[in-house]
Design a protein around this motif. Structure first.
Motif, PDB file in Angstrom:
ATOM      1  N   ALA A  34      39.861  48.047  21.744  1.00 40.20           N
ATOM      2  CA  ALA A  34      41.039  47.449  22.370  1.00 40.20           C
ATOM      3  C   ALA A  34      40.766  45.987  22.681  1.00 40.20           C
ATOM      4  O   ALA A  34      39.696  45.640  23.198  1.00 40.20           O
ATOM      5  CB  ALA A  34      41.398  48.205  23.648  1.00 40.20           C
ATOM      6  N   LEU A  35      41.728  45.128  22.359  1.00 38.70           N
ATOM      7  CA  LEU A  35      41.674  43.715  22.728  1.00 38.70           C
ATOM      8  C   LEU A  35      42.640  43.504  23.886  1.00 38.70           C
ATOM      9  O   LEU A  35      43.832  43.760  23.750  1.00 38.70           O
ATOM     10  CB  LEU A  35      42.066  42.827  21.550  1.00 38.70           C
ATOM     11  N   ILE A  36      42.116  43.068  25.043  1.00 35.64           N
ATOM     12  CA  ILE A  36      42.949  42.857  26.218  1.00 35.64           C
ATOM     13  C   ILE A  36      42.796  41.425  26.705  1.00 35.64           C
ATOM     14  O   ILE A  36      41.859  40.729  26.324  1.00 35.64           O
ATOM     15  CB  ILE A  36      42.594  43.844  27.358  1.00 35.64           C
ATOM     16  N   GLY A  37      43.718  41.004  27.567  1.00 34.66           N
ATOM     17  CA  GLY A  37      43.675  39.668  28.132  1.00 34.66           C
ATOM     18  C   GLY A  37      45.072  39.152  28.370  1.00 34.66           C
ATOM     19  O   GLY A  37      46.057  39.721  27.879  1.00 34.66           O
ATOM     20  N   PRO A  38      45.222  38.071  29.145  1.00 37.20           N
ATOM     21  CA  PRO A  38      46.552  37.534  29.472  1.00 37.20           C
ATOM     22  C   PRO A  38      47.254  36.982  28.240  1.00 37.20           C
ATOM     23  O   PRO A  38      46.632  36.702  27.217  1.00 37.20           O
ATOM     24  CB  PRO A  38      46.246  36.428  30.488  1.00 37.20           C
ATOM     25  N   GLU A 251      36.651  41.679  35.743  1.00 36.03           N
ATOM     26  CA  GLU A 251      37.006  42.558  36.853  1.00 36.03           C
ATOM     27  C   GLU A 251      38.337  42.157  37.476  1.00 36.03           C
ATOM     28  O   GLU A 251      39.174  43.014  37.792  1.00 36.03           O
ATOM     29  CB  GLU A 251      35.903  42.528  37.918  1.00 36.03           C
ATOM     30  N   ASP A 252      38.555  40.857  37.625  1.00 32.25           N
ATOM     31  CA  ASP A 252      39.816  40.382  38.203  1.00 32.25           C
ATOM     32  C   ASP A 252      41.001  40.796  37.337  1.00 32.25           C
ATOM     33  O   ASP A 252      42.061  41.168  37.852  1.00 32.25           O
ATOM     34  CB  ASP A 252      39.791  38.859  38.353  1.00 32.25           C
ATOM     35  N   TYR A 253      40.817  40.734  36.022  1.00 34.81           N
ATOM     36  CA  TYR A 253      41.933  41.073  35.124  1.00 34.81           C
ATOM     37  C   TYR A 253      42.209  42.560  35.105  1.00 34.81           C
ATOM     38  O   TYR A 253      43.357  42.989  35.274  1.00 34.81           O
ATOM     39  CB  TYR A 253      41.642  40.564  33.702  1.00 34.81           C
ATOM     40  N   VAL A 254      41.176  43.387  34.913  1.00 38.11           N
ATOM     41  CA  VAL A 254      41.424  44.822  34.785  1.00 38.11           C
ATOM     42  C   VAL A 254      41.858  45.446  36.113  1.00 38.11           C
ATOM     43  O   VAL A 254      42.492  46.490  36.131  1.00 38.11           O
ATOM     44  CB  VAL A 254      40.182  45.574  34.226  1.00 38.11           C
ATOM     45  N   ARG A 257      44.244  41.483  39.494  1.00 34.11           N
ATOM     46  CA  ARG A 257      44.290  40.307  40.357  1.00 34.11           C
ATOM     47  C   ARG A 257      44.933  39.111  39.669  1.00 34.11           C
ATOM     48  O   ARG A 257      45.392  38.185  40.322  1.00 34.11           O
ATOM     49  CB  ARG A 257      42.870  39.924  40.819  1.00 34.11           C
ATOM     50  N   PHE A 258      44.917  39.112  38.329  1.00 39.96           N
ATOM     51  CA  PHE A 258      45.661  38.082  37.596  1.00 39.96           C
ATOM     52  C   PHE A 258      46.023  38.637  36.232  1.00 39.96           C
ATOM     53  O   PHE A 258      45.521  39.679  35.813  1.00 39.96           O
ATOM     54  CB  PHE A 258      44.840  36.799  37.441  1.00 39.96           C
ATOM     55  N   GLY A 259      46.931  37.915  35.550  1.00 40.67           N
ATOM     56  CA  GLY A 259      47.303  38.305  34.197  1.00 40.67           C
ATOM     57  C   GLY A 259      48.589  39.075  34.125  1.00 40.67           C
ATOM     58  O   GLY A 259      49.040  39.442  33.071  1.00 40.67           O
TER      59      GLY A 259
END
Length: 259
Positions: A34-38, A251-254, A257-259
């Motif tokens: 899986a490719l994740i991110g904002p 950690e912040d993204y999953v 906390r942001f995104g």
């Protein structure tokens, strides 16, 4: 079928603009990554470099290498059309060919690649591909009906059947469930689990729960700001990414906390 992908020092450009920088990643056969991110961090751009689909945009080019079982897909003389046969793609929105029947949709890629088959061979490919997409029982009595007559979830599985019909080694999926209801999403996720026994699968998703459900490994991409290139921040087993990531931004993204 099912091949290993090795990406080394990959930079992706659109003309002079550096969109994705310095990606190094190894993707094992018969796994789901899986490719994740904002939004805007280069996930889909990177995904498209794996079968050279980004090249449909004028000026797009790469530096570095993408190897499929040791063969560089960007080496001189490599035909991008053949690359896209080896590495199939399922898009964000289901895109059955509107003038074609269900049967014709499944066979479209086979015929585009120059396949001339007896009717019995075509029938076998249609049944095998639709069974592979877990759609056969739902459509076997109406194969001559338009592909567009199916529900959204069925259309997406039809597109997966069309991809499977040409016997690729890798299947890329760009947010394949983003336009689907929860029940159709579950059907596609179940299908992904079944397909990974034969194919290497790479999926872009904004749904953290989906990434944790379907993938063996997860790659987190991020971007420092507007106009900056997207970068691969962390790549590890999915359980590690979601429970004990080594980078704070991951950690912040999953954790939302942001995104």
């Amino acid at each position: 079928m099912s091949k290993r992908i090795d990406v080394t020092d990959l930079d992706v450009y659109y003309s002079d603009f550096l969109a994705v920088e310095g990606v190094n990643i190894e993707i094992e056969p018969r796994t789901v990554t899986a490719l994740i991110g904002p939004s805007g961090c280069g996930k889909s751009t990177f995904l498209r470099t794996l079968n050279r689909m980004h090249e449909v945009i004028p000026g797009a080019h790469v530096k570095g290498s993408v190897e499929l079982d040791g063969e560089d897909l960007y080496a001189p003389g490599i035909d991008p059309v053949l690359v896209r046969r080896q590495v199939g793609m399922v898009f964000q929105r289901a895109n059955p060919f509107p003038t074609m029947s269900i049967r014709e949709n499944v066979l479209a890629g086979v015929k585009l690649n120059g396949g001339r088959l007896a009717r019995s061979d075509e029938d076998a490919i249609v049944e095998k591909s639709l069974r592979g997409a877990n759609l056969w029982e739902e459509v076997k009595d109406r194969l001559d009906k338009p592909g567009m007559s199916l529900s959204g979830g069925q259309q997406q599985r039809l597109c997966i059947a069309r991809t499977v019909a040409v016997a690729p080694d890798v299947i890329l999926m760009d947010e394949p469930c983003s336009a689907l209801d929860p029940i159709s999403t579950l059907a596609v996720e179940d299908l992904i689990h079944e397909l990974k026994t034969e194919y290497t699968i790479v999926i872009v998703t904004h749904n953290m729960q989906q990434a944790s459900r379907v993938s063996d490994k997860t790659a987190f991409f991020n971007i420092a700001g507007a106009g900056k290139p997207g970068k691969l921040i962390e790549y590890a087993d999915t359980t590690t990414i979601f429970t004990a990531p080594s980078v704070q931004a991951t950690e912040d993204y999953v954790s939302g906390r942001f995104g």
